[in-house]
Design an enzyme around this catalytic site. Structure first.
Site, mmCIF file in Angstrom:
data_model
loop_
_atom_site.group_PDB
_atom_site.id
_atom_site.type_symbol
_atom_site.label_atom_id
_atom_site.label_comp_id
_atom_site.label_asym_id
_atom_site.label_seq_id
_atom_site.Cartn_x
_atom_site.Cartn_y
_atom_site.Cartn_z
ATOM 1 N N ARG A 147 82.336 -6.968 13.303
ATOM 2 C CA ARG A 147 81.396 -6.778 14.078
ATOM 3 C C ARG A 147 80.319 -5.461 14.118
ATOM 4 O O ARG A 147 79.166 -5.758 14.764
ATOM 5 C CB ARG A 147 82.070 -7.004 15.409
ATOM 6 C CG ARG A 147 81.065 -6.859 16.749
ATOM 7 C CD ARG A 147 81.923 -7.216 18.038
ATOM 8 N NE ARG A 147 83.210 -6.686 18.217
ATOM 9 C CZ ARG A 147 83.386 -5.380 18.689
ATOM 10 N NH1 ARG A 147 82.383 -4.523 18.992
ATOM 11 N NH2 ARG A 147 84.769 -5.139 19.050
ATOM 12 N N LYS A 193 64.123 -20.521 11.126
ATOM 13 C CA LYS A 193 62.946 -21.015 10.737
ATOM 14 C C LYS A 193 62.340 -20.881 9.301
ATOM 15 O O LYS A 193 63.355 -21.397 8.411
ATOM 16 C CB LYS A 193 61.662 -20.919 11.864
ATOM 17 C CG LYS A 193 61.954 -21.055 13.183
ATOM 18 C CD LYS A 193 62.499 -22.368 13.491
ATOM 19 C CE LYS A 193 62.854 -22.165 15.052
ATOM 20 N NZ LYS A 193 63.557 -21.593 15.911
ATOM 21 N N TYR A 236 57.444 -18.406 23.579
ATOM 22 C CA TYR A 236 58.771 -19.519 23.362
ATOM 23 C C TYR A 236 59.387 -19.515 24.952
ATOM 24 O O TYR A 236 59.504 -18.710 25.465
ATOM 25 C CB TYR A 236 59.542 -18.868 22.386
ATOM 26 C CG TYR A 236 60.645 -19.659 21.986
ATOM 27 C CD1 TYR A 236 60.536 -21.171 21.614
ATOM 28 C CD2 TYR A 236 62.081 -19.330 22.301
ATOM 29 C CE1 TYR A 236 61.734 -22.182 21.484
ATOM 30 C CE2 TYR A 236 63.105 -19.902 22.059
ATOM 31 C CZ TYR A 236 62.998 -21.507 21.742
ATOM 32 O OH TYR A 236 64.117 -22.100 21.655
ATOM 33 N N ASP A 248 56.862 -11.552 18.203
ATOM 34 C CA ASP A 248 57.721 -12.679 17.794
ATOM 35 C C ASP A 248 56.957 -13.276 16.585
ATOM 36 O O ASP A 248 56.013 -13.906 16.721
ATOM 37 C CB ASP A 248 58.047 -13.574 18.944
ATOM 38 C CG ASP A 248 59.047 -14.766 18.326
ATOM 39 O OD1 ASP A 248 59.081 -14.822 17.087
ATOM 40 O OD2 ASP A 248 59.452 -15.530 19.205
#
Ligand code: PLP
Length: 388
Positions: free
Chosen positions: A52, A202, A105, A177
């Protein structure tokens, strides 16, 4: 400053040993002694310790991302939304004010309006296409300006230099973004933004088989983001990190080829508009794009996403959409498989037809992410869908 726990730019040079990097799934790693265990647990030293807190596969991918984005470093996350929300949560406190672009978005606006607001952050909106409106909003103190470009789904382009310059002058930082057009199409950090966030699901992933995100920028802004990731556990797992390392060497080739096919498809679709079979085509690479001066200044090409307005409103668009044979009816973008969405049915379904029209999103709009099937095959698919 001690060595960061996230990846920093690193040109790996000629590969030695296995050409495909080893995938290390182990969640924990044995340490030589108590002092090392303490130092690693305290985050004073990078290396293999407890997954982690970061791990070799994620750091290797973060290194190439940092190099590609022109950043001091990159912090990877389990998804694009984990990256965007992490960047903001790491830096904001109750009473701060965020200016959030209207054209953003839907996941980002839901998070900002529902969650940031719940924690006492004031969220005000501005249009990324209206610099006067932004100037007016910046007359009152704001800590962050959050925006993206090209804009979904209209493919309009925001002025990165002007927006970052105005924010800086007003003492605000910018979070951009870059999902729709990562480098080499658009180098947002070089254009002045403070932090970039990206859905690597993406273009970076590119094969529709990995969900991931990252935040990249200067060390001073990344430190709190890495701490946030460590405390919340929003870390990217080794398997998707490994897949991203697999996708990385072809990123530039894929994006260049997808962009070239998108350009060719957009030009073919202009002929369909002229013939009266389509109402409009929006693609940043077309010479009549309303923001062509900005495209020339801040982008290298038009990217691989375009939008067309189909005749017959929503019923007409649905009819053509359901007839597509080659282009997948699926959400997402940036993969080597072409796919299309109807924003009125998906990303902008919550708006009324009037609100959508005001935002420049007609009900007949179809957003297409161009993959690698070839522009001729995609044009033929759209033509047969329209002929039905
Ligand atoms: N930003 C943009 C522009 C997106 O299109 C998306 C997803 O579609 C996201 C962020 C969120 O990314 P993810 O789905 O990887 O969380």
């Amino acid at each position: 400053m001690s060595e960061p726990l996230y990846g920093v730019p690193h040109d790996h040079g000629p590969l030695l040993g296995p050409l495909s990097p080893p995938l290390i799934r182990s969640t924990t790693s044995g340490q030589p002694d108590a002092d090392t265990l303490r130092a690693m647990g305290a985050g004073e030293r990078p290396g293999e310790f407890y997954q982690r807190l970061g791990h070799a596969n994620a750091r290797a991918w973060e290194s190439v991302v940092a190099l590609h984005e022109g950043a001091d470093g990159a912090v990877s996350f389990a998804s694009g939304m984990a990256a965007i929300s992490g960047a903001l949560m790491a830096h904001l406190k109750p009473g701060d004010r965020v200016l959030l672009a209207e054209e953003i978005y839907g996941g980002t606006s839901s998070f900002a309006l529902a969650d940031l607001a719940r924690f006492g952050v004031v969220v005000d909106r501005f249009s990324a296409l209206d610099l006067g409106g932004l100037r007016a909003q910046l007359a009152r103190p704001a800590q962050w300006v959050v925006f993206e470009s090209p804009i979904n789904p209209t493919l309009r382009v925001a002025d990165l230099g002007a927006i970052t310059g105005m924010a800086k002058a007003a003492g605000a930082r910018t979070l951009f973004d870059t999902t729709f057009a990562p480098p080499p199409v658009q180098q947002a950090l070089a254009l002045g933004v403070d932090l970039v966030a990206c859905s690597a699901t993406k273009f970076y992933g590119g094969h529709s088989d990995v969900l991931a995100g990252f935040v990249a920028g200067r060390h001073e802004l990344l430190g709190p983001v890495e701490l946030w990731r460590r405390r919340t556990g929003a870390v990217l797992a080794p398997d998707p990190a490994w897949l991203l390392l697999r996708s990385w060497p072809t990123l530039q080739l894929r994006v260049a080829a997808q962009q070239q096919q998108a350009q060719q498809l957009a030009e073919g679709l202009v002929a369909e508009v002229r013939a009266g079979r389509l109402l409009a085509v929006s693609y940043p690479g077309l010479p009549d794009h309303p923001d062509r001066a900005l495209v020339a200044r801040q982008m290298r090409g038009g990217g691989a996403v375009l939008a067309v307005e189909l005749p017959g409103g929503l019923p007409g668009a649905k009819r053509a959409y359901d007839r597509l044979r080659r282009i997948a009816r699926a959400p997402s973008l940036g993969g080597i498989e072409s796919l299309a969405t109807l924003p009125a049915f998906t990303t902008h379904a919550a708006l009324s037809p009037e609100q959508r029209a005001r935002a420049g999103i007609p009900d007949g709009l179809l957003r297409i992410s161009v993959g690698l099937e070839g522009a001729d095959a995609l044009l033929a698919d759209l033509r047969q869908a329209l002929a039905g």
